[in-house]
Design an enzyme around this catalytic site. Structure first.
Site, PDB file in Angstrom:
ATOM      1  N   LEU A 129     -14.093  75.912 -45.373  1.00  0.00           N
ATOM      2  CA  LEU A 129     -13.715  74.530 -45.302  1.00  0.00           C
ATOM      3  C   LEU A 129     -13.390  74.226 -43.994  1.00  0.00           C
ATOM      4  CD1 LEU A 129     -11.845  73.555 -48.513  1.00  0.00           C
ATOM      5  CD2 LEU A 129     -13.808  72.457 -47.616  1.00  0.00           C
ATOM      6  N   HIS A 130     -13.900  73.351 -43.093  1.00  0.00           N
ATOM      7  CA  HIS A 130     -13.784  73.065 -41.984  1.00  0.00           C
ATOM      8  C   HIS A 130     -13.012  71.890 -41.575  1.00  0.00           C
ATOM      9  CE1 HIS A 130     -16.863  75.896 -39.442  1.00  0.00           C
ATOM     10  NE2 HIS A 130     -16.019  76.402 -40.262  1.00  0.00           N
TER      11      HIS A 130
END
Lengths: 99, 588
Positions: A24-25
């Site tokens: 997850l960025h």
């Protein structure tokens, strides 16, 4: 994509495969937190080892996911079902525009 | 004499004289205990600061110009951090438990979270520590009611550890004279942004926070890479003169934009523009470009749904008609590793840079490709259109597209829709395979276009998103120079025209080398074109040939850079630093 929502003792659970290239960025994490904040329910994300508060972008980022990992969203509260369906739509959108 | 002169790397050229203002107050926060009665007041102040900062970010989002829309997400993520419920709760608890001011609590909690991120394995997540720190510093400013975002100082020189795109867009246009930072490099988002906003910028000023004082007068020399602290009368006089010379040089470049780019000795290089949106047409008209050497067609595909043939035709024909009889080269969809489109995201490749991109993607999804080619053939009837295929590795790809074009022409003929039958078809030379077989490709292509950014990356095996290997990005590497030589020689023998359309085209050192290697045309963003033409007009053809020969013999990239630099410095004198170099040069 349709995800299964199951009733568990800890609340409603929805398991989601995360297929973003490197977990997850910042951008998808921000989108998920924004969506989660729209609901009253307490929403948690269960990773492999840790748990994150879905309403906190910072918490989501520290959930050290790996590519192609699967996480479970756990929602407890009046609007738990709406929250999970809302998050499912949001996840599809961020995964498709990941780049 | 100035009080001190600090060295830095110029990433956006120019000279500015102004007053230095630090973006954040980075001094350590004093520890000061408060009375338990004051806890609630401090917690409320924190809440107000968070709201104020989110509001400031919202205003920033409104100020983001259309062409910089990609930065919206960066700012959006910072805004989310500024109101993160867990972060704010931790700060509130810290105030209540330790009886300290909100400022100190923010500092401690943010530092703690940053430390966690710095320890992470993923380099991307490690870098997020900077975002958190930037948000923490701004929260503290908001607490004091002195958030820089809301009080832009006119005529100020912004100093900071690092700046984020939001810090630029917070300011009213024209209020910011220059930027100097401790961190950052020539390819960072902020450097690219500074260049497009034409704000003189120095990065890597290592001693900045120790040596410079808030509010002191400074001179930023973002041509030679110097920051002068507290300059005296003589410094000021010298730099006012230099600033004028630079401004005159810019005016001089612009007044000559309609003249051809011809060296002494009579070699003419065609100078064309890179465009990606019909909105860029006015900039094209002003800059003096002789055609559009590269029109990127990806823009229309970065949407929720795929564009229709009709929408694409409207876009392409608008551009073709506007610049006719000049030529526009449309590059077909080149969805790359760093700019995924929906259909490609579904593939979820491990290594997209080596995956299904460019022509490979188009041939795999013929429905998407056919729509684009039909739109391009139809646009050909409204102007002078050429097609360019990205990521070519073999003659088969060229042949498949030619066959497809024949089929689509028959289709359009049968439907009675106007189209161009004789559209030139070119190949991008950007893979090592294409370089090695460029003699064979010359038989299949009407022209070559060298995409130097990808060519350098693939030749030197560097991932452009990996900042640890950025130092290898060197166009003077002998492998790159030899590849360029091979392409140009082969093309000349076979009568195929060569355009160079990557960042090299606007770099003064690379441009001199390319002229010596015999490039037919270069294509660059419109803002670079006046300077490119001005530079070529000052070059001497035989001197460039001689230089190219020396560089070809050199196996040492450093020595090659010095050779080109010395030659240009002799030729251009004080003018050399006026040109924007996108790569490292000696002395920097």
């Amino acid at each position: 994509m349709e995800y299964d929502i199951k009733q568990t003792p800890d609340g409603l659970a929805m398991s989601v495969p995360l297929s973003m290239r490197s977990g997850l960025h910042a951008r998808p994490a921000a989108k998920i937190a924004q969506e989660a904040q729209r609901y009253e329910s307490d929403i948690r994300i269960l990773g492999a080892e840790e748990t994150a508060d879905a309403k906190s972008m910072l918490d989501i980022l520290t959930l050290d996911t790996t590519p192609d990992a699967s996480v479970t969203f756990l929602a407890q509260g009046e609007d738990a079902r709406q929250a999970l369906s809302g998050l499912a739509v949001c996840l599809d959108a961020v995964q498709q525009s990941d780049g | 004499m100035a009080r001190a002169v600090l060295a830095g790397t110029p990433v956006s050229p120019g000279i500015a004289i102004g007053t230095l203002h630090f973006l954040h107050d980075t001094r350590r926060v004093r520890r000061q205990r408060i009375h338990p009665r004051e806890v609630a007041r401090e917690q409320e102040a924190l809440c107000r600061a968070s709201v104020a900062l989110c509001h400031a970010f919202e205003q920033t989002l409104d100020n983001v110009p259309q062409e910089l829309a990609e930065y919206r997400d960066v700012i959006g993520a910072q805004m989310e951090l500024a109101r993160d419920p867990k972060l704010l709760a931790a700060i509130r608890d810290y105030i209540a438990e330790r009886h300290v001011r909100a400022e100190l609590a923010i500092d401690r909690i943010v530092e703690d979270r940053c430390a966690k991120f710095r320890k992470m394995e993923d380099p991307y997540l490690r870098d997020r520590a900077q975002d958190i720190r930037a948000v923490g510093l701004r929260l503290r400013e908001c607490l004091k009611g002195s958030d820089a975002g809301r009080n832009p100082d006119v005529g100020s020189v912004l100093a900071a550890e690092d700046v984020s795109p939001a810090d630029f867009m917070d300011r009213r246009p024209g209020s910011l004279r220059a930027v100097v930072t401790v961190e950052g490099g020539p390819t960072s988002h902020s450097a690219i942004l500074a260049r497009s906003l034409r704000i003189p910028t120095l990065v890597g000023v290592a001693e900045l926070t120790d040596a410079a004082c808030e509010g002191e007068p400074v001179i930023v020399d973002a041509l030679e890479g110097r920051l002068l602290l507290d300059p005296d009368e003589m410094d000021l006089a010298r730099y006012v003169e230099r600033q004028e010379a630079y401004q005159q040089w810019e005016v001089h470049c612009w007044t000559g934009v309609r003249l051809p780019a011809e060296t002494t000795g009579g070699r003419v290089v065609a100078v064309e523009a890179n465009l990606e949106n019909p909105r860029d047409l006015p900039a094209f008209g002003e800059c003096g470009a002789e055609g559009i050497g590269l029109y990127r067609t990806e823009f229309a595909y970065f949407r929720e749904r795929l564009p229709s043939e009709e929408e694409l035709y409207l876009e392409y024909s608008k551009v073709a008609a506007a610049i006719s009889p000049a030529q526009v080269v449309f590059r077909t969809l080149d969805s790359g590793a760093d700019k995924l489109i929906r259909a490609q995201a579904a593939l979820r490749e491990q290594n997209p840079a080596l995956g299904l991109r460019g022509i490979r993607f188009s041939l795999r999804y013929p429905d998407i490709f056919r729509g684009q080619l039909r739109a391009l053939l139809r646009a050909g009837a409204t102007g002078n259109v050429a097609l360019l295929l990205p990521m070519i590795t073999g003659i088969d790809e060229m042949r498949q597209v030619r066959a497809l074009l024949m089929e689509l022409q028959d289709e359009l003929e049968a439907e009675g829709v106007p189209y161009a039958a004789d559209v030139p078809l070119g190949g991008m030379i950007e893979t090592p395979a294409a370089v090695l077989i460029c003699d064979a490709l010359a038989g299949e292509c009407d022209f070559f276009s060298i995409g130097t950014n990808d060519l350098v990356h693939y030749l030197l095996s560097i991932d452009r998103t990996n900042r640890h290997v950025g130092y290898l990005n060197d166009p003077m590497h002998p492998a790159v120079v030899r590849a360029l030589k091979q392409i140009m020689d082969t093309a000349r023998d076979r009568g195929v025209r060569v355009t160079v359309c990557g960042e090299l085209a606007s770099d003064p050192y690379a441009l001199t080398l390319l002229t010596g290697l015999g490039v037919d045309a270069v294509s660059a963003a419109p803002r670079f074109i006046p300077a490119i033409k001005h530079l070529i007009r000052q070059l001497d053809a035989s001197s460039c040939d001689d230089l190219a020969e020396c560089v070809l013999k050199s196996a040492d990239a450093g020595a090659s850079r010095r050779m080109v630099h010395d030659r240009l410095a002799r030729q251009l004198g004080d003018e050399l630093p006026f040109f924007t170099a996108s790569f490292r040069t000696p002395g920097q």
